[in-house]
Design a protein around this motif. Structure first.
Motif, PDB file in Angstrom:
ATOM      1  N   VAL A 185       0.858  -1.183   0.000  1.00 42.20           N
ATOM      2  CA  VAL A 185       0.000   0.000   0.000  1.00 42.20           C
ATOM      3  C   VAL A 185       0.892   1.231   0.000  1.00 42.20           C
ATOM      4  CG1 VAL A 185      -1.792   1.255   1.235  1.00 42.20           C
ATOM      5  CG2 VAL A 185      -1.773  -1.236   1.271  1.00 42.20           C
ATOM      6  N   PHE A 186       0.774   2.042  -1.027  1.00 40.04           N
ATOM      7  CA  PHE A 186       1.617   3.218  -1.152  1.00 40.04           C
ATOM      8  C   PHE A 186       1.312   4.262  -0.090  1.00 40.04           C
ATOM      9  CE2 PHE A 186       1.915   1.448  -5.398  1.00 40.04           C
ATOM     10  CZ  PHE A 186       3.276   1.507  -5.599  1.00 40.04           C
ATOM     11  N   GLN A 187       0.118   4.268   0.458  1.00 41.74           N
ATOM     12  CA  GLN A 187      -0.247   5.262   1.469  1.00 41.74           C
ATOM     13  C   GLN A 187       0.665   5.178   2.686  1.00 41.74           C
ATOM     14  OE1 GLN A 187      -2.342   7.633   0.817  1.00 41.74           O
ATOM     15  NE2 GLN A 187      -2.897   6.737  -1.149  1.00 41.74           N
ATOM     16  N   ASP A 188       1.179   3.987   2.983  1.00 37.87           N
ATOM     17  CA  ASP A 188       2.069   3.829   4.127  1.00 37.87           C
ATOM     18  C   ASP A 188       3.425   4.481   3.892  1.00 37.87           C
ATOM     19  OD1 ASP A 188       0.083   2.410   5.405  1.00 37.87           O
ATOM     20  OD2 ASP A 188       0.847   0.463   4.744  1.00 37.87           O
ATOM     21  N   CYS A 189       3.780   4.726   2.654  1.00 37.70           N
ATOM     22  CA  CYS A 189       5.063   5.365   2.335  1.00 37.70           C
ATOM     23  C   CYS A 189       5.035   6.859   2.609  1.00 37.70           C
ATOM     24  CB  CYS A 189       5.427   5.137   0.872  1.00 37.70           C
ATOM     25  SG  CYS A 189       5.803   3.429   0.503  1.00 37.70           S
ATOM     26  N   TYR A 190       3.870   7.447   2.749  1.00 38.04           N
ATOM     27  CA  TYR A 190       3.771   8.887   2.943  1.00 38.04           C
ATOM     28  C   TYR A 190       4.160   9.328   4.348  1.00 38.04           C
ATOM     29  CZ  TYR A 190       1.635   9.209  -1.628  1.00 38.04           C
ATOM     30  OH  TYR A 190       1.412   9.151  -2.972  1.00 38.04           O
ATOM     31  N   LYS A 191       4.556   8.389   5.219  1.00 33.93           N
ATOM     32  CA  LYS A 191       5.077   8.761   6.535  1.00 33.93           C
ATOM     33  C   LYS A 191       6.412   9.490   6.368  1.00 33.93           C
ATOM     34  CE  LYS A 191       3.169   4.570   8.455  1.00 33.93           C
ATOM     35  NZ  LYS A 191       3.532   3.212   8.880  1.00 33.93           N
ATOM     36  N   SER A 192       7.211   9.042   5.411  1.00 31.60           N
ATOM     37  CA  SER A 192       8.528   9.634   5.169  1.00 31.60           C
ATOM     38  C   SER A 192       8.520  10.649   4.048  1.00 31.60           C
ATOM     39  CB  SER A 192       9.533   8.540   4.823  1.00 31.60           C
ATOM     40  OG  SER A 192       9.660   7.642   5.882  1.00 31.60           O
ATOM     41  N   CYS A 193       7.656  10.461   3.065  1.00 30.57           N
ATOM     42  CA  CYS A 193       7.574  11.344   1.911  1.00 30.57           C
ATOM     43  C   CYS A 193       6.174  11.928   1.855  1.00 30.57           C
ATOM     44  CB  CYS A 193       7.868  10.576   0.628  1.00 30.57           C
ATOM     45  SG  CYS A 193       9.484   9.812   0.610  1.00 30.57           S
ATOM     46  N   PHE A 194       6.095  13.210   1.583  1.00 25.83           N
ATOM     47  CA  PHE A 194       4.806  13.890   1.678  1.00 25.83           C
ATOM     48  C   PHE A 194       4.056  14.018   0.365  1.00 25.83           C
ATOM     49  CE2 PHE A 194       7.399  15.498   5.212  1.00 25.83           C
ATOM     50  CZ  PHE A 194       6.647  14.945   6.235  1.00 25.83           C
ATOM     51  N   ASN A 195       4.703  13.737  -0.752  1.00 23.47           N
ATOM     52  CA  ASN A 195       3.978  13.769  -2.022  1.00 23.47           C
ATOM     53  C   ASN A 195       4.521  12.691  -2.953  1.00 23.47           C
ATOM     54  OD1 ASN A 195       6.233  14.861  -3.550  1.00 23.47           O
ATOM     55  ND2 ASN A 195       5.763  16.859  -2.638  1.00 23.47           N
ATOM     56  N   LYS A 196       3.812  12.438  -4.020  1.00 22.45           N
ATOM     57  CA  LYS A 196       4.169  11.352  -4.934  1.00 22.45           C
ATOM     58  C   LYS A 196       5.503  11.607  -5.633  1.00 22.45           C
ATOM     59  CE  LYS A 196      -0.611  10.172  -5.845  1.00 22.45           C
ATOM     60  NZ  LYS A 196      -1.678  10.135  -6.825  1.00 22.45           N
ATOM     61  N   PHE A 197       5.762  12.850  -6.001  1.00 21.96           N
ATOM     62  CA  PHE A 197       7.004  13.181  -6.690  1.00 21.96           C
ATOM     63  C   PHE A 197       8.212  12.877  -5.804  1.00 21.96           C
ATOM     64  CE2 PHE A 197      10.319  16.278  -7.865  1.00 21.96           C
ATOM     65  CZ  PHE A 197      10.542  15.863  -9.158  1.00 21.96           C
ATOM     66  N   ILE A 230      11.773  -3.543  -2.853  1.00 21.85           N
ATOM     67  CA  ILE A 230      12.547  -3.507  -1.607  1.00 21.85           C
ATOM     68  C   ILE A 230      12.684  -2.065  -1.127  1.00 21.85           C
ATOM     69  CG2 ILE A 230      14.800  -3.959  -0.574  1.00 21.85           C
ATOM     70  CD1 ILE A 230      15.048  -6.324  -2.569  1.00 21.85           C
ATOM     71  N   ALA A 231      12.983  -1.145  -2.047  1.00 17.97           N
ATOM     72  CA  ALA A 231      13.125   0.266  -1.692  1.00 17.97           C
ATOM     73  C   ALA A 231      11.824   0.819  -1.120  1.00 17.97           C
ATOM     74  CB  ALA A 231      13.547   1.077  -2.917  1.00 17.97           C
ATOM     75  N   LEU A 232      10.702   0.498  -1.731  1.00 21.74           N
ATOM     76  CA  LEU A 232       9.415   0.982  -1.225  1.00 21.74           C
ATOM     77  C   LEU A 232       9.087   0.385   0.134  1.00 21.74           C
ATOM     78  CD1 LEU A 232       7.370   0.982  -4.526  1.00 21.74           C
ATOM     79  CD2 LEU A 232       8.037   2.974  -3.176  1.00 21.74           C
ATOM     80  N   ARG A 233       9.430  -0.864   0.344  1.00 21.41           N
ATOM     81  CA  ARG A 233       9.188  -1.489   1.654  1.00 21.41           C
ATOM     82  C   ARG A 233      10.071  -0.860   2.732  1.00 21.41           C
ATOM     83  NH1 ARG A 233       5.485  -5.263   1.279  1.00 21.41           N
ATOM     84  NH2 ARG A 233       5.318  -6.499  -0.603  1.00 21.41           N
ATOM     85  N   GLU A 234      11.290  -0.473   2.375  1.00 24.43           N
ATOM     86  CA  GLU A 234      12.158   0.210   3.328  1.00 24.43           C
ATOM     87  C   GLU A 234      11.609   1.597   3.671  1.00 24.43           C
ATOM     88  OE1 GLU A 234      16.445  -1.874   2.331  1.00 24.43           O
ATOM     89  OE2 GLU A 234      16.094   0.174   1.659  1.00 24.43           O
ATOM     90  N   ILE A 235      11.079   2.293   2.685  1.00 27.44           N
ATOM     91  CA  ILE A 235      10.458   3.593   2.932  1.00 27.44           C
ATOM     92  C   ILE A 235       9.232   3.416   3.815  1.00 27.44           C
ATOM     93  CG2 ILE A 235       9.256   5.534   1.861  1.00 27.44           C
ATOM     94  CD1 ILE A 235      11.145   5.082  -0.575  1.00 27.44           C
ATOM     95  N   GLU A 236       8.433   2.415   3.515  1.00 23.17           N
ATOM     96  CA  GLU A 236       7.235   2.134   4.304  1.00 23.17           C
ATOM     97  C   GLU A 236       7.592   1.844   5.760  1.00 23.17           C
ATOM     98  OE1 GLU A 236       3.530  -1.038   4.142  1.00 23.17           O
ATOM     99  OE2 GLU A 236       5.478  -1.602   3.331  1.00 23.17           O
ATOM    100  N   GLY A 237       8.676   1.110   5.986  1.00 27.09           N
ATOM    101  CA  GLY A 237       9.101   0.758   7.332  1.00 27.09           C
ATOM    102  C   GLY A 237       9.803   1.882   8.071  1.00 27.09           C
ATOM    103  N   GLY A 238      10.091   2.985   7.389  1.00 33.15           N
ATOM    104  CA  GLY A 238      10.739   4.113   8.024  1.00 33.15           C
ATOM    105  C   GLY A 238      12.253   4.014   8.069  1.00 33.15           C
ATOM    106  N   PHE A 239      12.832   3.079   7.339  1.00 29.38           N
ATOM    107  CA  PHE A 239      14.279   2.916   7.327  1.00 29.38           C
ATOM    108  C   PHE A 239      14.963   3.909   6.395  1.00 29.38           C
ATOM    109  CE2 PHE A 239      12.666  -1.372   8.301  1.00 29.38           C
ATOM    110  CZ  PHE A 239      13.220  -1.512   9.559  1.00 29.38           C
ATOM    111  N   VAL A 240      14.251   4.379   5.398  1.00 24.80           N
ATOM    112  CA  VAL A 240      14.814   5.282   4.397  1.00 24.80           C
ATOM    113  C   VAL A 240      13.880   6.465   4.245  1.00 24.80           C
ATOM    114  CG1 VAL A 240      15.478   5.514   1.977  1.00 24.80           C
ATOM    115  CG2 VAL A 240      15.862   3.353   3.149  1.00 24.80           C
ATOM    116  N   ASN A 241      14.463   7.663   4.195  1.00 27.93           N
ATOM    117  CA  ASN A 241      13.670   8.846   3.886  1.00 27.93           C
ATOM    118  C   ASN A 241      14.511   9.775   3.019  1.00 27.93           C
ATOM    119  OD1 ASN A 241      15.355  10.347   5.588  1.00 27.93           O
ATOM    120  ND2 ASN A 241      14.053  10.033   7.345  1.00 27.93           N
ATOM    121  N   LYS A 242      14.003  10.951   2.720  1.00 31.09           N
ATOM    122  CA  LYS A 242      14.717  11.832   1.787  1.00 31.09           C
ATOM    123  C   LYS A 242      16.020  12.375   2.372  1.00 31.09           C
ATOM    124  CE  LYS A 242      12.295  16.087   2.965  1.00 31.09           C
ATOM    125  NZ  LYS A 242      11.526  17.190   2.420  1.00 31.09           N
TER     126      LYS A 242
END
Length: 66
Positions: free
Chosen positions: A5-17, A49-61
């Motif tokens: 679910v991409f919505q979970d990635c928005y914890k670290s990133c605030f927009n799609k771009f 893998i990258a998206l799952r890491e972003i979702e888990g909060g391991f990677v951000n901008k």
């Protein structure tokens, strides 16, 4: 694992771009630099893998691989 679910990635990133930029940089790092993985790969491609890491909060901008 459940569907991604991409919505979970928005914890670290605030927009799609921003999400696309962070995920593509991390996927390139995983593919070409043989980086340390923060999640179990489970036969996934580097983009997933990258998206799952972003979702888990391991990677951000702001994170940089050293």
């Amino acid at each position: 694992m459940s569907d991604f679910v991409f919505q979970d990635c928005y914890k670290s990133c605030f927009n799609k771009f921003e999400l696309v930029l962070v995920a593509s940089k991390r996927a390139k790092d995983i593919s070409f630099k043989n980086s340390k993985l923060f999640v179990d790969p489970l036969k996934n491609k580097s983009t997933v893998i990258a998206l799952r890491e972003i979702e888990g909060g391991f990677v951000n901008k702001f994170s940089e691989e050293k």
